[in-house]
Design a protein around this motif. Sequence first.
Motif, PDB file in Angstrom:
ATOM      1  N   GLU A   1       5.710  16.692  -4.455  1.00 47.30           N
ATOM      2  CA  GLU A   1       4.778  16.529  -3.340  1.00 47.30           C
ATOM      3  C   GLU A   1       5.445  15.875  -2.133  1.00 47.30           C
ATOM      4  N   ASN A   2       4.942  16.207  -0.969  1.00 43.98           N
ATOM      5  CA  ASN A   2       5.364  15.555   0.262  1.00 43.98           C
ATOM      6  C   ASN A   2       4.445  14.345   0.472  1.00 43.98           C
ATOM      7  N   PRO A   3       4.969  13.125   0.410  1.00 45.95           N
ATOM      8  CA  PRO A   3       4.112  11.945   0.524  1.00 45.95           C
ATOM      9  C   PRO A   3       3.680  11.615   1.956  1.00 45.95           C
ATOM     10  N   LEU A   4       4.305  12.226   2.953  1.00 46.54           N
ATOM     11  CA  LEU A   4       4.047  11.834   4.338  1.00 46.54           C
ATOM     12  C   LEU A   4       2.602  12.044   4.799  1.00 46.54           C
ATOM     13  N   PRO A   5       1.949  13.171   4.508  1.00 47.02           N
ATOM     14  CA  PRO A   5       0.563  13.318   4.977  1.00 47.02           C
ATOM     15  C   PRO A   5      -0.374  12.219   4.448  1.00 47.02           C
TER      16      PRO A   5
ATOM     17  N   ARG B   1       0.519   8.861   6.250  1.00 47.10           N
ATOM     18  CA  ARG B   1       0.075   8.857   7.649  1.00 47.10           C
ATOM     19  C   ARG B   1      -1.439   8.762   7.768  1.00 47.10           C
ATOM     20  N   ALA B   2      -2.151   9.372   6.829  1.00 40.07           N
ATOM     21  CA  ALA B   2      -3.610   9.286   6.837  1.00 40.07           C
ATOM     22  C   ALA B   2      -4.083   7.881   6.456  1.00 40.07           C
ATOM     23  N   ALA B   3      -3.407   7.275   5.509  1.00 35.91           N
ATOM     24  CA  ALA B   3      -3.813   5.953   5.032  1.00 35.91           C
ATOM     25  C   ALA B   3      -3.434   4.830   5.990  1.00 35.91           C
ATOM     26  N   LEU B   4      -2.344   5.015   6.727  1.00 34.02           N
ATOM     27  CA  LEU B   4      -1.842   3.971   7.620  1.00 34.02           C
ATOM     28  C   LEU B   4      -1.574   4.557   9.010  1.00 34.02           C
ATOM     29  N   PRO B   5      -2.638   4.937   9.722  1.00 36.31           N
ATOM     30  CA  PRO B   5      -2.441   5.522  11.050  1.00 36.31           C
ATOM     31  C   PRO B   5      -1.776   4.519  11.991  1.00 36.31           C
ATOM     32  N   GLY B   6      -0.917   5.027  12.817  1.00 32.23           N
ATOM     33  CA  GLY B   6      -0.203   4.167  13.753  1.00 32.23           C
ATOM     34  C   GLY B   6       1.148   3.709  13.240  1.00 32.23           C
ATOM     35  N   MET B   7       1.355   3.771  11.928  1.00 34.38           N
ATOM     36  CA  MET B   7       2.657   3.428  11.368  1.00 34.38           C
ATOM     37  C   MET B   7       3.492   4.706  11.309  1.00 34.38           C
ATOM     38  N   VAL B   8       4.764   4.577  11.621  1.00 35.59           N
ATOM     39  CA  VAL B   8       5.670   5.720  11.639  1.00 35.59           C
ATOM     40  C   VAL B   8       6.324   5.860  10.272  1.00 35.59           C
ATOM     41  N   PHE B   9       6.346   7.092   9.773  1.00 40.81           N
ATOM     42  CA  PHE B   9       7.006   7.395   8.505  1.00 40.81           C
ATOM     43  C   PHE B   9       7.931   8.579   8.698  1.00 40.81           C
ATOM     44  N   THR B  10       9.070   8.521   8.040  1.00 45.21           N
ATOM     45  CA  THR B  10       9.969   9.665   7.962  1.00 45.21           C
ATOM     46  C   THR B  10      10.628   9.609   6.592  1.00 45.21           C
TER      47      THR B  10
ATOM     48  N   HIS C   1       0.835  -1.205   0.000  1.00 43.49           N
ATOM     49  CA  HIS C   1       0.000   0.000   0.000  1.00 43.49           C
ATOM     50  C   HIS C   1       0.872   1.258   0.000  1.00 43.49           C
ATOM     51  N   VAL C   2       1.936   1.246   0.781  1.00 43.62           N
ATOM     52  CA  VAL C   2       2.884   2.365   0.802  1.00 43.62           C
ATOM     53  C   VAL C   2       3.457   2.572  -0.607  1.00 43.62           C
ATOM     54  N   CYS C   3       3.856   1.485  -1.241  1.00 43.62           N
ATOM     55  CA  CYS C   3       4.427   1.580  -2.596  1.00 43.62           C
ATOM     56  C   CYS C   3       3.420   2.164  -3.579  1.00 43.62           C
ATOM     57  N   THR C   4       2.175   1.727  -3.508  1.00 40.47           N
ATOM     58  CA  THR C   4       1.128   2.244  -4.394  1.00 40.47           C
ATOM     59  C   THR C   4       0.935   3.741  -4.193  1.00 40.47           C
ATOM     60  N   LEU C   5       0.867   4.161  -2.943  1.00 36.63           N
ATOM     61  CA  LEU C   5       0.697   5.592  -2.669  1.00 36.63           C
ATOM     62  C   LEU C   5       1.892   6.405  -3.150  1.00 36.63           C
ATOM     63  N   LEU C   6       3.089   5.901  -2.965  1.00 37.85           N
ATOM     64  CA  LEU C   6       4.278   6.627  -3.412  1.00 37.85           C
ATOM     65  C   LEU C   6       4.345   6.744  -4.927  1.00 37.85           C
ATOM     66  N   GLN C   7       3.896   5.724  -5.624  1.00 40.83           N
ATOM     67  CA  GLN C   7       3.910   5.772  -7.084  1.00 40.83           C
ATOM     68  C   GLN C   7       2.908   6.786  -7.621  1.00 40.83           C
ATOM     69  N   ARG C   8       1.936   7.155  -6.813  1.00 39.88           N
ATOM     70  CA  ARG C   8       0.934   8.162  -7.207  1.00 39.88           C
ATOM     71  C   ARG C   8       1.357   9.576  -6.806  1.00 39.88           C
ATOM     72  N   THR C   9       2.447   9.692  -6.057  1.00 37.98           N
ATOM     73  CA  THR C   9       2.900  10.980  -5.544  1.00 37.98           C
ATOM     74  C   THR C   9       3.840  11.642  -6.536  1.00 37.98           C
ATOM     75  N   GLY C  10       3.571  12.885  -6.835  1.00 36.75           N
ATOM     76  CA  GLY C  10       4.431  13.632  -7.741  1.00 36.75           C
ATOM     77  C   GLY C  10       5.757  13.963  -7.084  1.00 36.75           C
ATOM     78  N   PRO C  11       6.791  14.230  -7.886  1.00 34.82           N
ATOM     79  CA  PRO C  11       8.126  14.474  -7.348  1.00 34.82           C
ATOM     80  C   PRO C  11       8.216  15.703  -6.437  1.00 34.82           C
TER      81      PRO C  11
END
Length: 87
Positions: A22-26, A29-38, A10-20
């Motif tokens: 864009e900040n992918p973190l919001p 974090r919204a799609a996978l609450p409780g998982m830590v991203f940096t 799911h993370v990979c799918t969301l990142l592939q939809r993110t433009g160069p």
Amino acid sequence: MSVTAEQLAHVCTLLQRTGPAENPLPALRAALPGMVFTRCDASDMDGETPATRAGDYDLYLVDNSDHCWRITTDPQHAGGVVIAAHR
């Protein structure tokens, strides 16, 4: 905590939809609450082996169960993901 194969996909799918620009973190974090991203630049992860790659990003699993985070290859010990951008 652990990172499942489904969560990582799911993370990979969301990142592939993110433009160069864009900040992918919001979205992550919204799609996978409780998982830590940096995120960081790929050069910050020199010497580490990514768990997978998604578009312009390498993904590293993080064991954040202790005070200091460390990169892990074991999804059972991972509680988060470092997203390293190739720019």
